[in-house]
Design an enzyme around this catalytic site. Structure first.
Site, PDB file in Angstrom:
ATOM      1  N   PHE A  51       0.842  -1.208   0.000  1.00 51.93           N
ATOM      2  CA  PHE A  51       0.000   0.000   0.000  1.00 51.93           C
ATOM      3  C   PHE A  51       0.875   1.255   0.000  1.00 51.93           C
ATOM      4  O   PHE A  51       0.724   2.133   0.834  1.00 51.93           O
ATOM      5  CB  PHE A  51      -0.996  -0.011   1.174  1.00 51.93           C
ATOM      6  CG  PHE A  51      -1.979  -1.145   1.080  1.00 51.93           C
ATOM      7  CD1 PHE A  51      -3.158  -1.002   0.363  1.00 51.93           C
ATOM      8  CD2 PHE A  51      -1.696  -2.367   1.683  1.00 51.93           C
ATOM      9  CE1 PHE A  51      -4.048  -2.057   0.252  1.00 51.93           C
ATOM     10  CE2 PHE A  51      -2.580  -3.439   1.572  1.00 51.93           C
ATOM     11  CZ  PHE A  51      -3.762  -3.277   0.860  1.00 51.93           C
ATOM     12  N   HIS A  52       1.810   1.272  -0.917  1.00 44.19           N
ATOM     13  CA  HIS A  52       2.664   2.442  -1.094  1.00 44.19           C
ATOM     14  C   HIS A  52       3.308   2.387  -2.478  1.00 44.19           C
ATOM     15  O   HIS A  52       3.251   1.362  -3.168  1.00 44.19           O
ATOM     16  CB  HIS A  52       3.751   2.483  -0.001  1.00 44.19           C
ATOM     17  CG  HIS A  52       4.651   1.304  -0.012  1.00 44.19           C
ATOM     18  ND1 HIS A  52       4.561   0.269   0.883  1.00 44.19           N
ATOM     19  CD2 HIS A  52       5.675   0.978  -0.840  1.00 44.19           C
ATOM     20  CE1 HIS A  52       5.484  -0.631   0.622  1.00 44.19           C
ATOM     21  NE2 HIS A  52       6.175  -0.221  -0.416  1.00 44.19           N
ATOM     22  N   ALA A  53       3.908   3.512  -2.843  1.00 47.42           N
ATOM     23  CA  ALA A  53       4.760   3.571  -4.043  1.00 47.42           C
ATOM     24  C   ALA A  53       6.117   4.090  -3.590  1.00 47.42           C
ATOM     25  O   ALA A  53       6.267   4.589  -2.469  1.00 47.42           O
ATOM     26  CB  ALA A  53       4.150   4.511  -5.075  1.00 47.42           C
TER      27      ALA A  53
END
Ligand code: T46
Length: 135
Positions: free
Chosen positions: A49-51
């Protein structure tokens, strides 16, 4: 540049079993500065749940399996990793989520940079703004 692709690693095998080597400039397109691994993941857990802004990584399910959800801001794709001879290379602004970890999954990740929380975008709306050059 933003992209992801599967890399097939050559398996070196003999009567004793199998061995895979990963080398910068041969089958890894960056200098490896960090290695981490994820294991003992509890049933039903989702991670990621991130970049990342700059990081390049290769993720390999050296045992068991898990699924990556990859999102470039306009479309989403799911890639299941279940084979130690395949690595998922991710470069640039790709939102990632990981799910469906088998109980025996060991996910090894090779990274181009040392750990830096400032390289993470953990808010999806901010990710969309950055991807669309809105901020
Ligand atoms: C990624 C996906 C595939 C460190 O202190 N050093 C490290 O090198 C890493 C990777 C993490 N951490 C700390 C930061 C958090 O307090 O370990 C904790 C768990 O990390 P995180 O919640 O970011 O883990 P995941 O599984 O959501 O994401 C990880 C990587 O962080 C990320 O870069 O692309 O795996």
């Amino acid at each position: 540049m933003t992209s992801y692709k599967l890399i097939d690693f050559k398996t070196l095998g003999d009567e004793r079993g199998s061995l895979i080597a990963i080398e910068e400039g041969y089958n890894a397109p960056f200098q490896i500065k960090r290695v981490y691994y994820i294991f003992d993941t509890k049933k039903g857990i989702e991670r990621g749940f991130h970049a990342h802004i700059n990081l390049k990584q290769i993720a390999i399910a050296v045992k068991g399996s898990c699924t990556f959800v990859l999102d470039d801001g306009s479309s989403r794709e799911e890639i299941k990793l279940s084979n130690p001879n395949q690595g998922l290379f991710i470069e640039g602004l790709i939102w990632r989520e990981m799910k469906d970890f088998s109980s025996d999954c060991v996910l090894v990740v090779l990274a181009s940079e040392k750990y830096d929380e400032h390289d993470y975008i953990r808010d999806y709306d901010r990710f969309l703004k950055v991807v669309n050059n809105d901020s």
